[in-house]
Motif scaffolding. Structure first.
Motif, PDB file in Angstrom:
ATOM      1  N   PRO A  22       0.832  -1.214   0.000  1.00  2.88           N
ATOM      2  CA  PRO A  22       0.000   0.000   0.000  1.00  2.88           C
ATOM      3  C   PRO A  22       0.866   1.264   0.000  1.00  2.88           C
ATOM      4  O   PRO A  22       1.942   1.286   0.611  1.00  2.88           O
ATOM      5  CB  PRO A  22      -0.796  -0.113   1.306  1.00  2.88           C
ATOM      6  N   PHE A  23       0.386   2.299  -0.658  1.00  4.59           N
ATOM      7  CA  PHE A  23       1.171   3.516  -0.817  1.00  4.59           C
ATOM      8  C   PHE A  23       1.614   4.104   0.510  1.00  4.59           C
ATOM      9  O   PHE A  23       2.752   4.559   0.650  1.00  4.59           O
ATOM     10  CB  PHE A  23       0.361   4.565  -1.594  1.00  4.59           C
ATOM     11  N   GLU A  24       0.725   4.111   1.504  1.00  5.13           N
ATOM     12  CA  GLU A  24       1.056   4.722   2.788  1.00  5.13           C
ATOM     13  C   GLU A  24       2.235   4.037   3.481  1.00  5.13           C
ATOM     14  O   GLU A  24       2.906   4.625   4.314  1.00  5.13           O
ATOM     15  CB  GLU A  24      -0.170   4.709   3.714  1.00  5.13           C
ATOM     16  N   LYS A  25       2.498   2.784   3.120  1.00  3.73           N
ATOM     17  CA  LYS A  25       3.609   2.051   3.737  1.00  3.73           C
ATOM     18  C   LYS A  25       4.885   2.080   2.895  1.00  3.73           C
ATOM     19  O   LYS A  25       5.928   1.574   3.307  1.00  3.73           O
ATOM     20  CB  LYS A  25       3.198   0.591   3.989  1.00  3.73           C
ATOM     21  N   ILE A  26       4.796   2.663   1.708  1.00  6.74           N
ATOM     22  CA  ILE A  26       5.966   2.741   0.824  1.00  6.74           C
ATOM     23  C   ILE A  26       6.864   3.890   1.256  1.00  6.74           C
ATOM     24  O   ILE A  26       6.389   4.994   1.543  1.00  6.74           O
ATOM     25  CB  ILE A  26       5.525   2.936  -0.639  1.00  6.74           C
ATOM     26  N   THR A  27       8.167   3.633   1.287  1.00  4.04           N
ATOM     27  CA  THR A  27       9.134   4.663   1.654  1.00  4.04           C
ATOM     28  C   THR A  27       9.929   5.093   0.419  1.00  4.04           C
ATOM     29  O   THR A  27       9.914   4.407  -0.612  1.00  4.04           O
ATOM     30  CB  THR A  27      10.115   4.143   2.716  1.00  4.04           C
ATOM     31  N   GLN A  83     -11.337  -0.810 -18.139  1.00  9.53           N
ATOM     32  CA  GLN A  83     -11.068  -2.255 -18.157  1.00  9.53           C
ATOM     33  C   GLN A  83      -9.800  -2.570 -17.383  1.00  9.53           C
ATOM     34  O   GLN A  83      -9.728  -3.523 -16.615  1.00  9.53           O
ATOM     35  CB  GLN A  83     -10.915  -2.737 -19.616  1.00  9.53           C
ATOM     36  N   TRP A  84      -8.785  -1.719 -17.575  1.00 11.82           N
ATOM     37  CA  TRP A  84      -7.502  -1.948 -16.897  1.00 11.82           C
ATOM     38  C   TRP A  84      -7.642  -1.800 -15.388  1.00 11.82           C
ATOM     39  O   TRP A  84      -7.114  -2.595 -14.614  1.00 11.82           O
ATOM     40  CB  TRP A  84      -6.446  -0.969 -17.431  1.00 11.82           C
ATOM     41  N   VAL A  85      -8.388  -0.793 -14.946  1.00 11.64           N
ATOM     42  CA  VAL A  85      -8.603  -0.574 -13.517  1.00 11.64           C
ATOM     43  C   VAL A  85      -9.284  -1.784 -12.890  1.00 11.64           C
ATOM     44  O   VAL A  85      -8.878  -2.262 -11.828  1.00 11.64           O
ATOM     45  CB  VAL A  85      -9.443   0.695 -13.271  1.00 11.64           C
ATOM     46  N   VAL A  86     -10.311  -2.299 -13.559  1.00 10.75           N
ATOM     47  CA  VAL A  86     -11.050  -3.445 -13.034  1.00 10.75           C
ATOM     48  C   VAL A  86     -10.142  -4.659 -12.887  1.00 10.75           C
ATOM     49  O   VAL A  86     -10.200  -5.392 -11.892  1.00 10.75           O
ATOM     50  CB  VAL A  86     -12.264  -3.767 -13.935  1.00 10.75           C
ATOM     51  N   HIS A  87      -9.264  -4.875 -13.869  1.00 14.69           N
ATOM     52  CA  HIS A  87      -8.414  -6.060 -13.837  1.00 14.69           C
ATOM     53  C   HIS A  87      -7.129  -5.873 -13.026  1.00 14.69           C
ATOM     54  O   HIS A  87      -6.369  -6.826 -12.848  1.00 14.69           O
ATOM     55  CB  HIS A  87      -8.070  -6.494 -15.271  1.00 14.69           C
ATOM     56  N   ASN A  88      -6.895  -4.662 -12.536  1.00 17.75           N
ATOM     57  CA  ASN A  88      -5.726  -4.396 -11.697  1.00 17.75           C
ATOM     58  C   ASN A  88      -6.160  -3.752 -10.379  1.00 17.75           C
ATOM     59  O   ASN A  88      -5.546  -2.817  -9.891  1.00 17.75           O
ATOM     60  CB  ASN A  88      -4.743  -3.479 -12.431  1.00 17.75           C
ATOM     61  N   ARG A  89      -7.227  -4.316  -9.789  1.00 18.60           N
ATOM     62  CA  ARG A  89      -7.804  -3.677  -8.614  1.00 18.60           C
ATOM     63  C   ARG A  89      -6.885  -3.709  -7.395  1.00 18.60           C
ATOM     64  O   ARG A  89      -6.967  -2.816  -6.549  1.00 18.60           O
ATOM     65  CB  ARG A  89      -9.157  -4.288  -8.290  1.00 18.60           C
ATOM     66  N   LYS A  90      -6.005  -4.700  -7.280  1.00 20.02           N
ATOM     67  CA  LYS A  90      -5.101  -4.721  -6.128  1.00 20.02           C
ATOM     68  C   LYS A  90      -4.139  -3.532  -6.183  1.00 20.02           C
ATOM     69  O   LYS A  90      -3.917  -2.849  -5.176  1.00 20.02           O
ATOM     70  CB  LYS A  90      -4.307  -6.032  -6.081  1.00 20.02           C
ATOM     71  N   LEU A  91      -3.584  -3.291  -7.354  1.00 18.44           N
ATOM     72  CA  LEU A  91      -2.706  -2.135  -7.523  1.00 18.44           C
ATOM     73  C   LEU A  91      -3.483  -0.854  -7.225  1.00 18.44           C
ATOM     74  O   LEU A  91      -3.004   0.026  -6.513  1.00 18.44           O
ATOM     75  CB  LEU A  91      -2.155  -2.087  -8.952  1.00 18.44           C
ATOM     76  N   MET A  92      -4.699  -0.741  -7.767  1.00 22.00           N
ATOM     77  CA  MET A  92      -5.493   0.462  -7.560  1.00 22.00           C
ATOM     78  C   MET A  92      -5.846   0.639  -6.086  1.00 22.00           C
ATOM     79  O   MET A  92      -5.837   1.752  -5.565  1.00 22.00           O
ATOM     80  CB  MET A  92      -6.767   0.408  -8.414  1.00 22.00           C
ATOM     81  N   LYS A  93      -6.150  -0.463  -5.406  1.00 16.89           N
ATOM     82  CA  LYS A  93      -6.469  -0.370  -3.980  1.00 16.89           C
ATOM     83  C   LYS A  93      -5.253   0.127  -3.202  1.00 16.89           C
ATOM     84  O   LYS A  93      -5.383   0.935  -2.263  1.00 16.89           O
ATOM     85  CB  LYS A  93      -6.926  -1.729  -3.439  1.00 16.89           C
ATOM     86  N   ASN A  94      -4.072  -0.318  -3.597  1.00 16.70           N
ATOM     87  CA  ASN A  94      -2.849   0.095  -2.906  1.00 16.70           C
ATOM     88  C   ASN A  94      -2.513   1.567  -3.117  1.00 16.70           C
ATOM     89  O   ASN A  94      -1.801   2.167  -2.315  1.00 16.70           O
ATOM     90  CB  ASN A  94      -1.660  -0.766  -3.344  1.00 16.70           C
ATOM     91  N   LEU A  95      -3.013   2.146  -4.203  1.00 18.45           N
ATOM     92  CA  LEU A  95      -2.682   3.554  -4.450  1.00 18.45           C
ATOM     93  C   LEU A  95      -3.760   4.512  -3.976  1.00 18.45           C
ATOM     94  O   LEU A  95      -3.576   5.732  -4.035  1.00 18.45           O
ATOM     95  CB  LEU A  95      -2.365   3.799  -5.928  1.00 18.45           C
ATOM     96  N   LEU A  96      -4.901   3.978  -3.492  1.00 13.19           N
ATOM     97  CA  LEU A  96      -5.941   4.873  -2.998  1.00 13.19           C
ATOM     98  C   LEU A  96      -5.455   5.583  -1.746  1.00 13.19           C
ATOM     99  O   LEU A  96      -5.193   4.958  -0.714  1.00 13.19           O
ATOM    100  CB  LEU A  96      -7.231   4.096  -2.708  1.00 13.19           C
ATOM    101  N   VAL A  97      -5.303   6.895  -1.845  1.00 11.69           N
ATOM    102  CA  VAL A  97      -4.791   7.709  -0.748  1.00 11.69           C
ATOM    103  C   VAL A  97      -5.696   8.918  -0.579  1.00 11.69           C
ATOM    104  O   VAL A  97      -6.027   9.591  -1.555  1.00 11.69           O
ATOM    105  CB  VAL A  97      -3.354   8.211  -1.056  1.00 11.69           C
ATOM    106  N   GLU A  98      -6.103   9.177   0.633  1.00 15.76           N
ATOM    107  CA  GLU A  98      -6.889  10.371   0.922  1.00 15.76           C
ATOM    108  C   GLU A  98      -6.355  10.998   2.205  1.00 15.76           C
ATOM    109  O   GLU A  98      -6.618  10.527   3.301  1.00 15.76           O
ATOM    110  CB  GLU A  98      -8.380  10.027   1.086  1.00 15.76           C
TER     111      GLU A  98
END
Length: 200
Positions: A22-27, A83-98
């Protein structure tokens, strides 16, 4: 290595890291290690990881087919992005930052707004095959309406990403495809409809 090439390497390194963390844990060290650069090189191009993420959005949305997508018409690019977002949802979930520094939602809306702006700029006149174009051109503020449309599409996608254990990918694709057809965003469907109208 040129400045542009180094930017690209850093962006791709961040995307690769997002696939597993997840993005928040990336350094910065994580990104630099994946990019095979040192921290000082990273800071020559980006002030922080949020700036790197913002720059990476154009690559994240259309990673390996970015050049190919640039040659497509905007509506096809939008469909491919979804289509790409749907098939790469783990990556997208990891980049969701608010947070106070970054909003993935706002960045995604910005990207989709740009695509829809291109769609609108390439659409001339009013047409029964282009209800979205008619809606935009007749709006009090067309740019604001395009922004609203982009926010709607991104909301559907982010809701799916956040609830991907409850919502099936195929259902999301079908729902958005239906929306595309009704709004005239699907090039093939519009062409088929026009062909049918001519035959009738």
């Amino acid at each position: 290595m040129t400045s542009q090439a180094t930017d690209f390497v850093i962006e791709r390194a961040l995307i690769a890291t997002l696939r597993v963390k997840p993005f928040e844990k990336i350094t910065i060290d994580d990104i630099a290690r994946t990019a095979e650069i040192d921290r000082s090189t990273f800071y020559r191009y980006f002030h922080n990881k949020y700036e790197a993420l913002s720059s990476s959005m154009r690559v994240i949305i259309t990673p390996d087919m970015f050049k190919e997508l640039d040659s497509m018409n905007p509506s096809s690019r939008l469909a491919t992005m979804i289509q790409w977002v749907v098939h790469n949802r783990k990556l997208m979930k990891n980049l969701l930052v608010e947070n106070q520094q970054f909003s993935s939602y706002q960045e995604l809306v910005r990207v989709v707004t740009t695509i829809l702006m291109e769609f609108d700029n390439n659409t001339t006149g009013f047409s029964n095959d282009r209800p979205l174009a008619d809606l935009i051109h007749g709006a009090p503020d067309p740019k604001r309406l395009i922004h609203f449309a982009a926010a709607m599409i991104v909301s559907v996608l982010t809701d799916y990403i956040a609830n991907d254990d409850k919502i099936k990918a195929d259902d999301v694709i079908n729902d958005i495809h239906y929306l595309f057809v009704k709004l005239g965003l699907d090039e093939d469907a519009a062409a088929d409809h026009a062909s049918t109208m001519r035959k009738d």
